[in-house]
Design a protein around this motif. Structure first.
Motif, PDB file in Angstrom:
ATOM      1  N   ASP A 369       0.862  -1.202   0.004  1.00 26.44           N
ATOM      2  CA  ASP A 369      -0.018  -0.049  -0.028  1.00 26.44           C
ATOM      3  C   ASP A 369       0.876   1.157   0.084  1.00 26.44           C
ATOM      4  O   ASP A 369       0.483   2.270   0.386  1.00 26.44           O
ATOM      5  N   GLY A 370       2.045   1.296  -0.642  1.00 25.26           N
ATOM      6  CA  GLY A 370       2.990   2.433  -0.674  1.00 25.26           C
ATOM      7  C   GLY A 370       2.694   3.343  -1.831  1.00 25.26           C
ATOM      8  O   GLY A 370       1.931   2.805  -2.748  1.00 25.26           O
ATOM      9  N   ASP A 371       3.284   4.524  -2.015  1.00 26.95           N
ATOM     10  CA  ASP A 371       3.042   5.233  -2.738  1.00 26.95           C
ATOM     11  C   ASP A 371       4.536   5.660  -3.632  1.00 26.95           C
ATOM     12  O   ASP A 371       5.498   5.976  -2.741  1.00 26.95           O
ATOM     13  N   LEU A 372       4.799   5.306  -4.601  1.00 26.28           N
ATOM     14  CA  LEU A 372       6.024   5.648  -5.324  1.00 26.28           C
ATOM     15  C   LEU A 372       5.742   6.614  -6.527  1.00 26.28           C
ATOM     16  O   LEU A 372       4.741   6.389  -7.514  1.00 26.28           O
ATOM     17  N   SER A 373       6.647   7.574  -6.945  1.00 22.36           N
ATOM     18  CA  SER A 373       6.785   8.402  -7.892  1.00 22.36           C
ATOM     19  C   SER A 373       8.206   8.689  -8.364  1.00 22.36           C
ATOM     20  O   SER A 373       9.115   8.529  -7.507  1.00 22.36           O
ATOM     21  N   ALA A 374       8.243   8.736  -9.468  1.00 22.89           N
ATOM     22  CA  ALA A 374       9.718   8.822 -10.332  1.00 22.89           C
ATOM     23  C   ALA A 374       9.574   9.798 -11.321  1.00 22.89           C
ATOM     24  O   ALA A 374       8.630   9.852 -12.173  1.00 22.89           O
ATOM     25  N   GLY A 375      10.486  10.633 -11.557  1.00 19.54           N
ATOM     26  CA  GLY A 375      10.354  11.651 -12.496  1.00 19.54           C
ATOM     27  C   GLY A 375      11.717  12.647 -12.260  1.00 19.54           C
ATOM     28  O   GLY A 375      12.435  12.578 -11.351  1.00 19.54           O
ATOM     29  N   PRO A 376      11.632  13.650 -13.212  1.00 22.90           N
ATOM     30  CA  PRO A 376      12.732  14.623 -13.109  1.00 22.90           C
ATOM     31  C   PRO A 376      12.670  15.367 -12.077  1.00 22.90           C
ATOM     32  O   PRO A 376      11.607  15.781 -11.440  1.00 22.90           O
ATOM     33  N   ALA A 377      13.846  15.595 -11.414  1.00 24.41           N
ATOM     34  CA  ALA A 377      13.715  16.459 -10.130  1.00 24.41           C
ATOM     35  C   ALA A 377      13.764  17.861 -10.357  1.00 24.41           C
ATOM     36  O   ALA A 377      14.267  18.282 -11.459  1.00 24.41           O
ATOM     37  N   PRO A 378      13.211  18.680  -9.203  1.00 24.61           N
ATOM     38  CA  PRO A 378      13.103  20.132  -9.679  1.00 24.61           C
ATOM     39  C   PRO A 378      14.419  20.856  -9.827  1.00 24.61           C
ATOM     40  O   PRO A 378      14.592  21.687 -10.891  1.00 24.61           O
ATOM     41  N   GLY A 379      15.607  20.450  -9.231  1.00 27.28           N
ATOM     42  CA  GLY A 379      16.893  21.031  -9.629  1.00 27.28           C
ATOM     43  C   GLY A 379      17.540  20.464 -10.470  1.00 27.28           C
ATOM     44  O   GLY A 379      18.698  20.726 -10.851  1.00 27.28           O
ATOM     45  N   GLY A 380      17.139  19.659 -11.290  1.00 27.69           N
ATOM     46  CA  GLY A 380      17.755  18.587 -12.359  1.00 27.69           C
ATOM     47  C   GLY A 380      18.156  17.278 -11.900  1.00 27.69           C
ATOM     48  O   GLY A 380      17.929  16.919 -10.645  1.00 27.69           O
ATOM     49  N   GLY A 381      18.567  16.590 -12.664  1.00 22.14           N
ATOM     50  CA  GLY A 381      18.825  15.272 -12.562  1.00 22.14           C
ATOM     51  C   GLY A 381      17.439  14.372 -12.153  1.00 22.14           C
ATOM     52  O   GLY A 381      16.173  14.566 -12.995  1.00 22.14           O
ATOM     53  N   TRP A 382      17.340  13.350 -11.627  1.00 20.74           N
ATOM     54  CA  TRP A 382      16.321  12.401 -11.405  1.00 20.74           C
ATOM     55  C   TRP A 382      15.819  11.876 -10.052  1.00 20.74           C
ATOM     56  O   TRP A 382      16.824  11.717  -9.145  1.00 20.74           O
ATOM     57  N   ARG A 383      14.453  11.804  -9.751  1.00 20.77           N
ATOM     58  CA  ARG A 383      14.143  11.539  -8.331  1.00 20.77           C
ATOM     59  C   ARG A 383      13.161  10.502  -8.318  1.00 20.77           C
ATOM     60  O   ARG A 383      12.227  10.379  -8.997  1.00 20.77           O
TER      61      ARG A 383
END
Length: 397
Positions: A369-383
């Motif tokens: 029941d977890g929540d995962l998000s993946a995408g570009p980081a606000p300051g650059g890179g990947w999060r």
């Protein structure tokens, strides 16, 4: 004496078996027996030529009672009415009871009740014409009505029992289909789980080995010692991947007594994972805050480990040279938060369904029941950001 009931029971079983396997043959035998009783009594003055003709006319339609039960009953009833009009007594009237049974056993209850009413009308007509007045007429009426009722009730109960047996067979088949479907779903879920494990093991370790091999080839001339260390690390990573694959595939072999079993990786193995990434040339920092719980289920720790592993593998493959990674883990009272952030080059947003790695991370998170998000980081890179709820029931599992 006890052998007599057994012999009768055996004979009845053979008759029932014959009726199930060859119903027309059993009908021929029934008509033959009734014809024998109806035509054999030559000494009886009531058995006339007309009586024998009506007996044959009444009994022969029974051969087709299974195919056309209502039509056969109507034909026999019409012949019996003609017999009543001709004032002829005959043993063939027993065909009415057999035809009534055939209607009751194969048709809806309304049709069977209508056939029974026709038989009862025939009983009244027969008693009025042929039975003496007084108590004998009452006894004849009660006896004939009892025979008609018995034929109708027997047919109705047989139809009900057959319907019950058919419903039980249908229910058993439905349960068997549902069981097969559940098995297929379970097999599909297990295949998906194995596919995730294989992807995580192979993708991470092969990516590390490729990075180490590339680094060793570049440093071979200028820094042989560093190249030698990189190749040793690549060799150790390969052996580790081979061991994990053997353990994973070993459980799929039935009766494999030589399969190796070992605990699955968890949070304590994250330091070794980060060491492999550093050896491959990716600087990785690791920050832990909060009070780590000692009651985390092994499955949850494995999910966190594989998600961090996949995120760092993507950093190694896609972030580009000079990228750094930072892993942050926060142990809260009711949730566990994990963040993997890199400083690599910009990458496009993942597709809606995600690649195999991202889809596997989301599936692992969804199990708890977890929540995962993946995408570009606000300051650059990947999060990659993961939040897993820690319920008391989960911690006590």
């Amino acid at each position: 004496m006890p052998s007599v009931p057994r012999a009768m029971s055996s004979a009845l079983d053979r008759v029932a078996s014959l009726q199930r396997r060859r119903p027309f043959v059993s009908d021929v035998l029934l008509v033959a027996v009734l014809l024998g009783f109806g035509l054999a009594s030559r000494a009886d003055p009531q058995v006339t030529t007309e009586s024998r003709l009506f007996t044959v006319a009444l009994l022969l339609p029974l051969l087709w009672r299974r195919r056309w039960p209502v039509a056969v009953f109507a034909l026999i009833a019409a012949i019996a009415f003609a017999q009543w009009l001709a004032d002829v007594k005959t043993f063939g009237d027993a065909a009415l009871l057999v035809a009534l049974y055939g209607v009751a056993v194969s048709q809806p209850w309304r049709v069977g009740a209508a056939a029974a009413a026709v038989i009862e009308l025939g009983v009244v007509l027969a008693v009025v014409r042929w039975a003496p007045h007084g108590e004998q007429a009452v006894r004849d009426f009660v006896g004939l009505t009892g025979l008609a009722t018995a034929a109708y009730v027997l047919g109705t109960s047989t139809r009900t029992r057959r319907a019950l047996v058919a419903s039980l067979h249908e229910r058993a088949e439905r349960l068997e289909r549902e069981r097969d479907q559940q098995g297929q779903l379970a097999a599909a879920a297990e295949r998906a789980r194995i596919a995730r494990e294989l992807h995580d093991v192979v993708a991470h370790n092969v990516s590390v080995m490729i990075a180490l091999a590339d680094g060793a080839s570049y440093a071979l001339d200028e820094d042989p010692a560093r190249a030698k260390s990189a190749m040793r690390t690549a060799s150790r990573t390969g052996r580790q991947a081979l061991g994990e694959l053997r353990r994973l595939l070993g459980v799929l072999r039935d009766g494999d007594a030589d399969a190796e079993f070992a605990p699955q990786p968890g949070l304590h193995q994250l330091d070794e994972l980060l060491h492999d990434l550093r050896s491959a040339g990716v600087p990785v920092s690791y920050e832990v805050s909060g009070r780590p719980s000692t009651l985390l289920p092994a499955g949850l720790e494995l999910a966190v480990y594989r998600i961090v592993q996949e995120a760092l593998t993507n950093t190694l493959k896609h972030a580009g040279p000079g990228a750094e990674a930072h892993v942050r883990m926060v142990h809260g009272d009711d949730e566990l938060e994990v963040e993997v952030l890199d400083t690599g080059k910009p990458r496009p947003d993942p597709p809606a369904n995600g690649a195999a790695g991202l889809r596997g991370m989301r599936e692992r998170a969804a199990v708890y029941d977890g929540d995962l998000s993946a995408g570009p980081a606000p300051g650059g890179g990947w999060r990659v950001h993961l939040v897993l709820p820690l319920e008391p029931a989960l911690l006590s599992a």
